[in-house]
Scaffold this active site. Structure first.
Site, PDB file in Angstrom:
ATOM      1  N   HIS A 124      41.117  29.952  45.937  1.00  0.00           N
ATOM      2  CA  HIS A 124      42.179  29.177  45.284  1.00  0.00           C
ATOM      3  C   HIS A 124      41.648  28.272  44.173  1.00  0.00           C
ATOM      4  CE1 HIS A 124      41.054  26.142  48.421  1.00  0.00           C
ATOM      5  NE2 HIS A 124      41.369  25.285  47.474  1.00  0.00           N
ATOM      6  N   ASP A 151      40.365  33.615  51.331  1.00  0.00           N
ATOM      7  CA  ASP A 151      40.160  32.495  50.408  1.00  0.00           C
ATOM      8  C   ASP A 151      38.697  32.376  49.989  1.00  0.00           C
ATOM      9  OD1 ASP A 151      41.127  30.453  48.795  1.00  0.00           O
ATOM     10  OD2 ASP A 151      40.619  28.907  50.256  1.00  0.00           O
ATOM     11  N   SER A 183      37.010  21.801  47.961  1.00  0.00           N
ATOM     12  CA  SER A 183      37.234  23.222  48.197  1.00  0.00           C
ATOM     13  C   SER A 183      36.157  24.057  47.519  1.00  0.00           C
ATOM     14  CB  SER A 183      38.605  23.639  47.668  1.00  0.00           C
ATOM     15  OG  SER A 183      39.638  23.076  48.423  1.00  0.00           O
ATOM     16  N   GLY A 194      44.202  51.432  63.712  1.00  0.00           N
ATOM     17  CA  GLY A 194      45.491  51.922  64.195  1.00  0.00           C
ATOM     18  C   GLY A 194      45.934  51.369  65.531  1.00  0.00           C
TER      19      GLY A 194
END
Length: 301
Positions: free
Chosen positions: A61, A91, A166, A222
């Site tokens: 981000h 992220d 961040s 699956g």
């Protein structure tokens, strides 16, 4: 360790989301273009993980809308950077410093070996102030359900993490990288002692693919999974559905099987198993330990 943590400045453009801009009469009357964009400038943090190739690990981000990226090292040098690849579900993003020289990288730690109560250090660029170091504890492991990203297995820490941290480093007391700081929970947008980091074990799997192809391919076998609801149960994920013709069906998995381990790694929840499969490269095999009718069996998918 701190010379490996960098500040990231991003210039980019984002689309304006004002509903009025979608009204054709409003656009015609005020001569507003169909796609109205505005320039944005943002700052964040990153970690040099390969000094020779100039690879910098950060949060997706931070650079999601980047048109230009500038990376500044602790000693004040500035480098132009490029986005090698991004992965929104985890992220995580990988950047590369153009013409790297004299960089210092950080070593990887083992985030799977972390325990609640371990001391950790967060290094980043909160509020654009410059490199800042805070310390704290591992408050919890395997945090999910935050609604932040598609693949969640966060390290929770009370080390002060604020906007701008961040993409920065979560480091153990040996100076090894164990996480990439990514999110906070705070009504006011500041630190309240609840921060989250992507474990480096997850980030490395993403980076390996980004460095090779610039994108991440998700593995699948699956099956649908659910958590166990028996009191006192702390390990395993129950298979609730097996798709016909899937790799899981070919390996002999059945509805009701409880997956205890994958590649000898203990499975504690359905989310953790989903993360492990989703981050396993396509074409690889996964060894499963399962419990069926109270009997322990194995299967290779």
């Amino acid at each position: 360790m701190t010379p490996a943590v960098v500040n990231i400045s991003v210039q980019g453009r984002v689309r304006e989301d004002n509903p009025l801009y979608q009204d054709p009469l409003f656009r015609e009357f005020f001569n507003v273009p169909r796609q109205l964009e505005k320039e944005v400038n943002a700052t964040g943090s990153g970690v040099i993980v390969d000094s020779q190739r100039g690879y910098v690990l950060t949060a997706n981000h931070v650079v999601a809308n980047a048109a230009a990226v500038q990376i500044r090292t602790k000693d004040g040098r500035k480098f132009a950077g490029r986005v090698v690849g991004r992965d929104a579900p985890t992220d995580i993003a990988l950047l590369q410093i153009r013409e790297p020289a004299g960089l210092k990288a950080i070593g990887f730690g083992d985030s799977d070996a972390l325990q609640v109560g371990d001391f950790v250090i967060a290094v980043g660029n909160p509020f654009g102030l410059g490199q800042t170091v805070t310390s704290g504890l591992v408050s919890a492991l395997g945090r999910t359900g935050l609604g932040k990203h598609g693949y969640e297995d966060f390290i929770q820490t009370d080390a002060a993490i604020n906007p701008g941290n961040s993409g920065g480093a979560l480091i153990n007391l040996r100076g090894e990288l164990v996480g990439i700081n990514t999110a906070i929970i705070s009504p006011g947008g500041g630190n309240v002692g609840i921060g989250f980091a992507v474990p480096i074990s997850m980030a490395r799997k993403v980076v390996d693919q980004l460095a090779t192809t610039g994108r991440v391919e998700r593995g699948r076998i699956g099956i649908a999974l659910e958590d166990l609801d028996a009191p006192g149960t702390t390990q395993g994920a129950r298979v609730s559905q097996v798709s016909p013709g899937s790799p899981a069906e070919r390996a002999g998995l059945r509805r009701g099987d409880i997956i205890l381990k994958a590649n000898d790694f203990p499975i504690r929840s359905a989310t953790q198993m989903r993360n492990l499969i989703g981050l396993t490269p396509v074409g690889r095999q996964v060894r499963l330990t399962i419990e069926r009718d109270r009997v322990i069996e194995s299967a290779t998918v």
